[in-house]
Design a protein around this motif. Structure first.
Motif, PDB file in Angstrom:
ATOM      1  N   ILE A  49      93.562 -44.973   4.857  1.00 47.21           N
ATOM      2  CA  ILE A  49      94.530 -45.475   4.989  1.00 47.21           C
ATOM      3  C   ILE A  49      95.310 -45.921   4.739  1.00 47.21           C
ATOM      4  N   ARG A  50      96.626 -45.902   4.497  1.00 41.86           N
ATOM      5  CA  ARG A  50      97.811 -46.159   3.162  1.00 41.86           C
ATOM      6  C   ARG A  50      98.674 -47.124   3.885  1.00 41.86           C
ATOM      7  N   GLN A  51      99.495 -48.287   3.064  1.00 42.60           N
ATOM      8  CA  GLN A  51     100.839 -47.829   3.150  1.00 42.60           C
ATOM      9  C   GLN A  51     101.385 -47.366   4.002  1.00 42.60           C
ATOM     10  N   GLY A  52     102.216 -47.328   4.157  1.00 40.75           N
ATOM     11  CA  GLY A  52     103.049 -47.025   4.918  1.00 40.75           C
ATOM     12  C   GLY A  52     103.071 -46.264   6.622  1.00 40.75           C
ATOM     13  N   ASP A  53     101.526 -46.305   6.724  1.00 45.93           N
ATOM     14  CA  ASP A  53     100.856 -45.491   7.823  1.00 45.93           C
ATOM     15  C   ASP A  53     101.668 -46.711   9.322  1.00 45.93           C
ATOM     16  N   SER A  54     101.296 -45.808  10.590  1.00 46.99           N
ATOM     17  CA  SER A  54     101.468 -46.565  11.638  1.00 46.99           C
ATOM     18  C   SER A  54     100.591 -46.905  12.226  1.00 46.99           C
ATOM     19  N   ALA A  55     100.640 -48.735  13.376  1.00 52.85           N
ATOM     20  CA  ALA A  55      99.553 -49.140  14.600  1.00 52.85           C
ATOM     21  C   ALA A  55     100.503 -49.239  15.493  1.00 52.85           C
ATOM     22  N   ARG A  56      99.682 -48.471  16.280  1.00 50.48           N
ATOM     23  CA  ARG A  56      99.963 -48.439  18.114  1.00 50.48           C
ATOM     24  C   ARG A  56      99.197 -48.919  18.929  1.00 50.48           C
ATOM     25  N   ASN A  57      99.266 -48.875  20.021  1.00 50.61           N
ATOM     26  CA  ASN A  57      99.122 -49.289  21.210  1.00 50.61           C
ATOM     27  C   ASN A  57      97.497 -48.080  20.974  1.00 50.61           C
ATOM     28  N   PRO A  58      96.093 -48.555  21.050  1.00 52.98           N
ATOM     29  CA  PRO A  58      95.151 -47.113  21.245  1.00 52.98           C
ATOM     30  C   PRO A  58      95.017 -46.197  22.569  1.00 52.98           C
TER      31      PRO A  58
END
Length: 375
Positions: free
Chosen positions: A366-375
């Motif tokens: 997991i890196r800076q700039g990855d996105s995180a959203r509802n599972p």
């Protein structure tokens, strides 16, 4: 393993479901009819294909671990967990407890089997002798306590309000093990209270608009207060690099709140990972900082899926035949590959515009700039 210096673990408060009542049933069934609940997605609760009828809670289990025993997607735990309000602290789960999978109107429920004699599941009031600190928590308490005691991802308000090193004794410009340092802003902390020293380094900006959200930091060292006051005097008993004027101080021991359960956000969330910190050799239990917080609806316990943008590749393939001319025209163009879901994180601390998440599962870095959203 917790030590005597760590504060007592709070209870796991399942506030969303504490009002539900489980009646006694025969052969694992519930006698009282309860309306079946469907999820907001309209789907049924995703029970694991190999979910057991019963599970004995083991020392070291987390609520995330237990959820995965029964569920394909652990964030549905509030949809499946039943409690009996007649039982003292019914929301607590302890090592040795027996959890039972039953069905109500065709929908799965997990109950706490206090008494299973003669095939009956009876939930009756019972006095707990175990301290609250032994109750199962959503995520490992020690991991969160370790990070919060040596914070290296910091909300901007944390940094603005934190005590700071004002000078070293005897005119030293830097401090190391054995040196005495003076700090302003510690307040009324008594002698022997230990503080971690953090050197503030990189600024963390919101990629959506450029606002300053916080800072990354480097752990410098720690030590106890030798003389209380303002300024207070501390003695450095541990260090990994030189302490400098302006370095920030944070209490080494904190009362860390783990009163939450895994659950999905009720509204759509789209966030970016703005920093990553490793606390283990593996990707699991890394701490990440997100550019979303309380004002965006995030709270402790929220589970988000991490997505990585697809790589950009150059199209070097040209087909022959009738499509050869068109294919040659496309040759050399850049193509972005589809994004990939690579992990899950759980929010454990939300500030106004920034939050901390703990990596629960990951298949890739997991890196800076990855996105995180509802599972």
């Amino acid at each position: 393993m917790k030590t005597a210096n760590l504060p007592m673990r709070p209870a796991i408060l399942l506030s969303l479901i504490a009002s539900l009542t489980l009646a006694a049933g025969l052969n694992g069934a519930v006698a009282q009819d309860t309306p079946a609940r469907t999820l907001a997605t309209g789907s049924n609760i995703p029970v694991s294909a190999d979910a057991p009828d019963k599970y004995v809670v083991k020392p070291g289990d987390t609520l995330w671990d237990i959820s995965k025993v029964f569920l394909r997607d652990p964030w549905y735990w509030p949809e499946i967990w039943y409690v009996n309000p007649q039982v003292a602290n019914p929301h607590l789960i302890y090592p040795g407890d027996v959890l039972q999978l039953v069905y109500v109107d065709g929908q799965p429920r997990v109950t706490l089997a206090r008494d299973t004699a003669s095939g009956l599941t009876r939930l009756s009031p019972r006095i707990r002798r175990e301290p609250l600190s032994q109750a199962v928590t959503a995520i490992p308490y020690e991991v969160i306590a370790s990070f919060m005691g040596r914070p290296t991802l910091l909300d901007k308000d944390q940094v603005a309000k934190a005590p700071y090193v004002v000078a070293m004794r005897d005119g030293h410009l830097i401090g190391s093990v054995g040196n005495e340092i003076y700090a302003r802003g510690i307040g009324k902390d008594p002698v022997d209270t230990r503080h971690s020293i953090i050197h503030i380094e990189e600024r963390l900006y919101d990629p959506d608009g450029g606002a300053l959200l916080g800072y990354s930091g480097i752990y410098v060292g720690s030590g106890p207060i030798a003389v209380a006051g303002d300024p207070a005097k501390l003695i450095l008993t541990d260090s990994t690099r030189e302490a400098l004027q302006g370095d920030k101080l944070f209490p080494e021991r904190l009362d860390v709140n783990v009163d939450f359960v895994p659950h999905a956000p009720s509204a759509a969330v789209t966030a970016s990972i703005i920093a990553v910190r490793s606390h283990t050799m593996m990707g699991q239990y890394q701490v990440v900082a997100l550019n979303r917080g309380e004002r965006h609806g995030l709270e402790a316990g929220h589970v988000l899926a991490v997505h990585q943008a697809g790589d950009v590749v150059r199209n070097t393939y040209a087909r022959g035949g009738l499509a050869a001319r068109k294919s040659r025209a496309l040759s050399g163009q850049k193509i972005r590959l589809p994004e990939e879901r690579i992990g899950l994180i759980m929010i454990f601390k939300a500030f106004d515009r920034m939050s901390y998440g703990l990596v629960m599962e990951t298949s890739h870095e997991i890196r800076q700039g990855d996105s995180a959203r509802n599972p």
